[in-house]
Design a protein around this motif. Structure first.
Motif, short mmCIF file in Angstrom:
data_model
loop_
_atom_site.label_atom_id
_atom_site.label_comp_id
_atom_site.label_asym_id
_atom_site.label_seq_id
_atom_site.Cartn_x
_atom_site.Cartn_y
_atom_site.Cartn_z
N THR A 89 0.86 -1.19 0.00
CA THR A 89 0.00 0.00 0.00
C THR A 89 0.89 1.24 0.00
O THR A 89 2.03 1.20 0.45
N ARG A 112 -8.97 11.07 -8.48
CA ARG A 112 -9.31 9.88 -9.28
C ARG A 112 -8.67 9.94 -10.66
O ARG A 112 -8.10 8.95 -11.15
N HIS A 139 -4.13 1.16 -9.29
CA HIS A 139 -5.48 0.88 -8.78
C HIS A 139 -5.72 1.69 -7.51
O HIS A 139 -4.85 1.74 -6.63
N PRO A 140 -6.89 2.32 -7.37
CA PRO A 140 -7.14 3.15 -6.17
C PRO A 140 -6.99 2.38 -4.86
O PRO A 140 -6.64 2.97 -3.84
N ARG A 141 -7.23 1.07 -4.85
CA ARG A 141 -7.16 0.34 -3.59
C ARG A 141 -5.73 0.26 -3.06
O ARG A 141 -5.51 -0.07 -1.89
N ARG A 195 -13.79 7.13 -1.21
CA ARG A 195 -13.91 5.79 -0.65
C ARG A 195 -14.72 4.88 -1.57
O ARG A 195 -14.41 3.70 -1.74
N ASP A 196 -15.77 5.43 -2.18
CA ASP A 196 -16.55 4.64 -3.13
C ASP A 196 -15.71 4.24 -4.34
O ASP A 196 -15.94 3.19 -4.95
N ALA A 197 -14.72 5.09 -4.68
CA ALA A 197 -13.86 4.78 -5.83
C ALA A 197 -12.82 3.72 -5.49
O ALA A 197 -12.11 3.25 -6.40
N GLY A 198 -12.68 3.34 -4.22
CA GLY A 198 -11.74 2.29 -3.86
C GLY A 198 -10.57 2.76 -3.02
O GLY A 198 -9.79 1.93 -2.53
N ARG A 252 -8.51 3.93 0.16
CA ARG A 252 -8.60 3.68 1.59
C ARG A 252 -8.34 5.01 2.32
O ARG A 252 -7.49 5.79 1.91
N ASP A 298 -10.98 3.68 7.16
CA ASP A 298 -10.52 2.29 7.15
C ASP A 298 -9.47 2.03 8.21
O ASP A 298 -9.28 0.88 8.63
N TRP A 339 -1.56 -7.31 -2.09
CA TRP A 339 -2.04 -6.65 -3.32
C TRP A 339 -1.58 -7.42 -4.56
O TRP A 339 -1.77 -6.96 -5.68
#
Length: 771
Positions: free
Chosen positions: A597, A617, A626-628, A654-657, A659, A681, A769
Motif C-alpha cells: 500500500t 481519481r 489501482h485506487p485500492r 472511498r466509493d472509488a476504492g 482507503r 478504514d 495486493w
C-alpha cells in the motif's frame, strides 16, 4: 396655643418627648424591623431562586441521562456486525460481551443491557459488566413492555422529547441526539422498586441490507438506575449536594428539598432530593449576629442624641445622614466603576488596561531585576464555543482562570486580555528553568479535561515567553516579543511554549523568502523529492506498505521537513500543486511495488477545492495505479470542519476504492461519531502516545483502549513513531496491526527502496495486493 385650646400645657421636656423623641424612637424601631423583614424576605427570595435553579439543573441532568442513554445505544444497535450476530440461531455470547455489553457498561455506565429478538424473546443479557442469564428479562418485561411496544410501533402514543418513535414526528423542543435511522422509546421507569432511565432501540444494520418486517427487528434494552453514579455526578458536575432518591417528598425543615420523578406518561416514580444551597439564610444568620448589637446601639445612640440635641439637631442629623448616605453610595459607584475599568467581568481577573499599567509600573521600578511576560492563548476554544455554545465557552474561560491563578507565583499578575487570551507578568524568579516550570505547569492544567455542562472538554494552550532586562523592559516591546513567540508555537502545531529569540523576529522575512523559493522549486522540480518510510506488520519483520513523505533539499538551508514548508504552501495557495506532484510521484513508485500500500498525506486545504475528489481519481487513473493501493491520510481537523465538500469528497474517494486513514488519532476531538459518519478504514495512533509507551502506564492503557476501539469498529490500527524494541513488543501484544518508526527504518529515497531497510537487502513483503 395649647393653653388657649383648653389642653393642659406640657412642659418642654414632655413636649420634646411627645413630639420629637417618641416619634424618632418609633421610627428607628420601625426602620430596624423593616430592615430585618427586608433582609429575611430577600434571603428567602435568594434561597428560593437558588432552589429553582438547582431544580432546573436536576431536570436538565435527567434529560441528559435519557439522551445519553439512547445515543450510546445507537453505537451498537445500528451496526452491521451486531445485527448479524443477533440474527444467528446461536449468537456468540463472548462476541456480544466484548462489543456490546462490556462496551456499554465500561464506556457509558449502563447497568443492565438485554437483547431480545423479534418475538420479544431474550437472547443476551449483561448486568453491571457481568453476563447473566437472559431470563432476567422476565423481571423487567412488565415495566418495559410499553416502551418495547412503542419502539416496535405497535403502541401509538405521542413521543416525548427524548425518543424517536416509528411513524411519528419528534416532540416539540426535542433534545434527542440520535440519527434519523434510530427508532427508540426512552423514558423514566420503575424497575424492581428503583427509579431508572430506560431505552429500547431497534437493532438494524447501518448498511443497506434488508432488515425484515417493520417492527419485528431485534431490540436492545438498556437501563441505568438513577440512584447509582448519577447521584455523584449531580454533586460533582452540577453542585447538587447530597442528592438521593426518596420515596416521599423532602421536608425543608430537615434541610432537604426535592422534586417529583415522573415518567413522560405522568407516573410518579419517587422524588429526587438534595440539600440545596441557602446563601440567603447564611447571610441572614451572619447579619443577625452582628446586626442585633449594632441596631441596639444605634437606637440607644439615636435616643441620646434626640434627648440631648433636640429637634433642630435631629433635623440636622437626618440631613447629614442623607448626605453621608449619598456620599457612600457615590463612593461605592465610583469604586465599582474603577473595578470594572480594571477587571474582566467574567473572570474577575485584571483586564488588559490593568495589565499594561502593572507592566509599565514594574518596568519603571526595575533596578537590577528582569521582567518576564507569558502570553497564553487557548487551543480549540472556538470548537468548544461552536459545539457546546457560548455558555460552555464562558464556563471554560472561568475554569481556565481558576487553574492558571493556582499556578501564579508570588508577586506575579495574571490577566485576561480578552477572548481566550491570558497573560502573566513576573518580577521575580525569572530564570529559564523557573519560567519553563511555570509554562509546563500551566500547559499541564490546560491539558487536563474540563467538566463543562455535563461533558468533559479537552483543550490545550500556546504560550509565548519574553524576558526584558532593566534596560530593555519596555512594555510594548515585551508584549510584541511574547506575541511573536506565541504565534511561533501555533505555527509549529500548538500545545507548547517557546521563549522569544532574535531569530523569531526574522521569521516573517524568512517565511516570505521560503515562499518565493518554494514557488521556484515547484516550477523547476529539482529540489523537491519524496521519501518513503516502510510500514511493518505486527511482527516487525515484514514490510506491508510505504508512506510517501515530501522533502525539500533547499540549496541554502539544507534538507527541510514538511512541517517547515507545508504551512507556507497552504497559506500561499501552493498546496494543490505540491499535493498533486507528491501523489503523482507516489503513484509512479507504487507501480514498482504493487504488493505494498502507498499512504499519502492530504492537507485539509486540498479538500476545500470542489473538484478535489475528481482530480485525485483522474490523476491515479492516468498513472495506471489501482485506487485500492492508495491510502489517503487525513487529520481530525478535516472531519471537525464538517463541511459538505469534505463529506462529499471523502465518500466519493472511498466509493472509488481509495482507503482512508485517520492520522494523529487521539490528539484532537476523536469521536465515535466521526469514525462512524465518515467511514475511515484505519486509525493511526499519534507518536506522542507511542513515545510514552514503556515509561508511562497511562500511555499503554490509552493505546490499548484505542486499539480495542479500532478493532471493535472493524478498523485497522497503525502505531507511528515506534523507536524501541520494548515499544514494538508492547504494541504487538496489545493487538496493533501495523508498526512504523525508526526502530525499523527511516524514510528512504526511491533508489534506496530496492536495497532494503537498514541495509538488509530483499526484506520480505506481503502479497496482499499481489492479486
Amino acid at each position: 396655643m395649647f393653653y388657649r385650646s383648653g389642653l393642659p400645657r406640657l412642659s418642654p421636656v414632655l413636649r420634646f418627648t411627645a413630639f420629637v423623641a417618641a416619634p424618632a424612637l418609633c421610627l428607628a424601631v420601625a426602620l430596624v424591623l423593616f430592615g430585618t423583614w427586608s433582609l429575611w424576605a430577600t434571603a428567602n427570595q435568594v434561597d428560593e431562586s437558588i432552589r429553582a435553579r438547582q431544580a432546573d439543573d436536576v431536570h436538565l441532568a435527567l434529560g441528559a441521562v435519557l439522551d445519553d442513554l439512547a445515543q450510546s445505544q445507537a453505537g451498537v444497535a445500528i451496526w452491521d456486525p451486531a445485527y448479524a450476530e443477533v440474527q444467528k440461531a446461536r449468537p456468540d455470547a463472548e462476541w456480544l460481551d466484548k462489543n456490546v455489553g462490556v462496551w456499554l457498561n465500561y464506556v457509558f455506565n449502563h447497568e443492565l443491557d438485554i437483547i431480545i429478538d423479534g418475538q420479544d424473546r431474550p437472547v443476551y443479557a449483561m448486568r453491571n459488566g457481568e453476563r447473566v442469564s437472559p431470563a432476567i428479562f422476565a423481571r423487567v418485561q412488565p415495566t418495559l413492555l410499553p416502551l418495547i411496544q412503542a419502539a416496535r410501533g405497535s403502541l401509538h402514543r405521542p413521543a416525548n422529547t427524548h425518543e424517536r418513535l416509528p411513524g411519528q414526528k419528534l416532540a416539540p423542543n426535542t433534545t434527542v441526539r440520535t440519527s434519523p435511522a434510530a427508532f427508540h422509546a426512552t423514558d423514566l421507569v420503575e424497575v424492581s422498586g428503583r427509579a431508572a432511565a430506560a431505552s429500547v432501540m431497534r437493532m438494524i444494520p447501518d448498511s443497506k441490507l434488508v432488515v425484515g418486517a417493520p417492527g419485528r427487528q431485534p431490540m436492545l434494552v438498556s437501563i441505568r438506575f438513577l440512584d447509582g453514579k448519577l447521584m455523584g455526578d449531580l454533586g460533582r458536575i452540577r453542585g447538587i449536594r447530597d442528592a438521593r432518591i426518596l420515596s416521599t417528598p423532602a421536608v425543608m425543615k430537615a434541610g432537604m428539598f426535592s422534586v417529583p420523578l415522573r415518567s413522560s406518561q405522568g407516573v410518579l416514580l419517587g422524588h429526587l432530593g438534595w440539600r440545596p444551597d441557602m446563601p440567603g439564610r447564611d447571610i441572614l444568620r451572619s447579619i443577625a449576629k452582628r446586626g442585633g448589637a449594632a441596631a441596639a446601639a444605634l437606637i440607644v445612640l439615636l435616643a441620646a442624641l434626640v434627648f440631648v440635641v433636640g429637634r433642630l439637631m435631629f433635623r440636622d442629623a437626618r440631613s447629614i445622614g442623607a448626605l453621608e448616605a449619598a456620599r457612600v453610595e457615590l463612593q461605592a459607584k465610583e469604586a465599582r466603576a474603577q473595578y470594572l475599568a480594571n477587571h474582566d467581568v467574567l473572570t474577575s481577573l485584571p483586564n488588559r488596561a490593568a495589565f499594561n499599567r502593572f507592566v509599565d509600573g514594574a518596568a519603571g521600578n526595575m533596578a537590577q531585576h528582569a521582567l518576564g511576560v507569558l502570553l497564553i492563548d487557548l487551543d480549540k476554544f472556538k470548537h468548544v464555543n461552536d459545539t457546546l455554545g457560548h455558555l460552555a465557552g464562558d464556563q471554560l474561560i472561568q475554569s481556565v482562570a481558576g487553574r492558571l491563578s493556582a499556578q501564579l507565583p508570588k508577586g506575579g499578575l495574571l490577566a485576561r486580555l480578552g477572548g481566550d487570551e491570558f497573560a502573566i507578568c513576573l518580577t521575580e524568579g525569572l530564570g529559564p528553568e523557573a519560567l519553563r516550570a511555570l509554562a509546563e505547569a500551566c500547559l499541564s492544567e490546560l491539558r487536563n479535561p474540563f467538566p463543562i455542562l455535563g461533558s468533559e472538554v479537552q483543550i490545550g494552550g500556546s504560550i509565548g515567553i519574553a524576558v526584558g532586562t532593566p534596560r530593555s523592559a519596555d512594555r510594548t516591546e515585551l508584549l510584541r516579543k511574547a506575541d511573536i513567540a506565541m504565534y511561533s508555537v501555533k505555527a509549529s502545531g500548538r500545545d507548547g511554549y517557546r521563549f522569544f529569540t532574535a531569530e523569531m523576529d526574522e521569521s516573517l522575512a524568512n517565511r516570505r523568502e521560503l515562499e518565493d523559493d518554494l514557488r521556484k522549486a515547484l516550477s523547476a522540480r529539482k529540489q523537491l523529492f519524496v521519501a518513503y518510510q516502510p510500514k511493518m506488520d505486527a511482527t516487525g519483520t515484514t514490510v506491508v506498505g510505504l508512506e510517501a513523505l515530501v522533502r525539500w533539499d533547499h540549496p541554502a538551508k539544507g534538507l527541510l521537513t514538511p512541517d517547515l514548508f507545508i504551512p507556507i504552501a497552504e497559506e500561499a495557495g501552493l498546496i494543490h500543486a505540491l499535493g498533486s506532484w507528491v501523489l503523482a510521484e507516489a503513484c509512479r513508485v507504487s507501480k514498482k511495488w504493487p504488493e505494498l500500500t502507498m499512504a499519502v498525506n492530504v492537507s485539509p486545504v486540498q479538500f476545500k477545492a470542489g473538484d478535489f475528489a475528481a482530480a485525485v481519481r483522474s490523476l491515479v487513473q492516468r498513472c495506471g495505479v489501482h485506487p485500492r493501493q492508495i491510502e489517503l491520510e487525513v487529520t481530525e481537523g478535516i472531519l471537525l470542519d464538517d463541511g459538505e465538500e469534505v463529506r462529499a469528497a471523502l465518500h466519493d474517494l472511498r466509493d472509488a476504492g481509495f482507503r482512508i486513514a485517520l492520522d494523529d488519532f487521539g490528539t484532537g476531538y476523536s469521536s465515535l461519531s466521526y469514525l462512524k459518519q465518515f467511514k475511515v478504514d484505519r486509525i493511526k495512533i499519534d507518536k506522542s502516545f507511542i513515545k510514552r509507551v514503556g515509561r508511562d502506564q497511562e500511555a499503554i492503557a490509552i493505546v490499548q483502549a484505542v486499539i480495542a476501539l479500532g478493532h471493535a469498529m472493524n478498523l485497522s490500527v497503525t502505531a507511528e513513531g515506534v523507536e524501541t524494541s520494548e515499544q514494538g513488543s508492547l504494541l504487538r501484544t496489545a493487538g496493533c496491526n501495523e508498526l512504523q518508526g525508526y526502530l525499523f527504518s527511516k524514510a528512504l529515497r526511491e533508489e534506496e527502496l530496492s536495497v532494503g531497510i537498514n541495509g538488509i537487502p530483499n526484506l520480505p513483503i506481503t502479497g496482499r495486493w499481489a492479486s
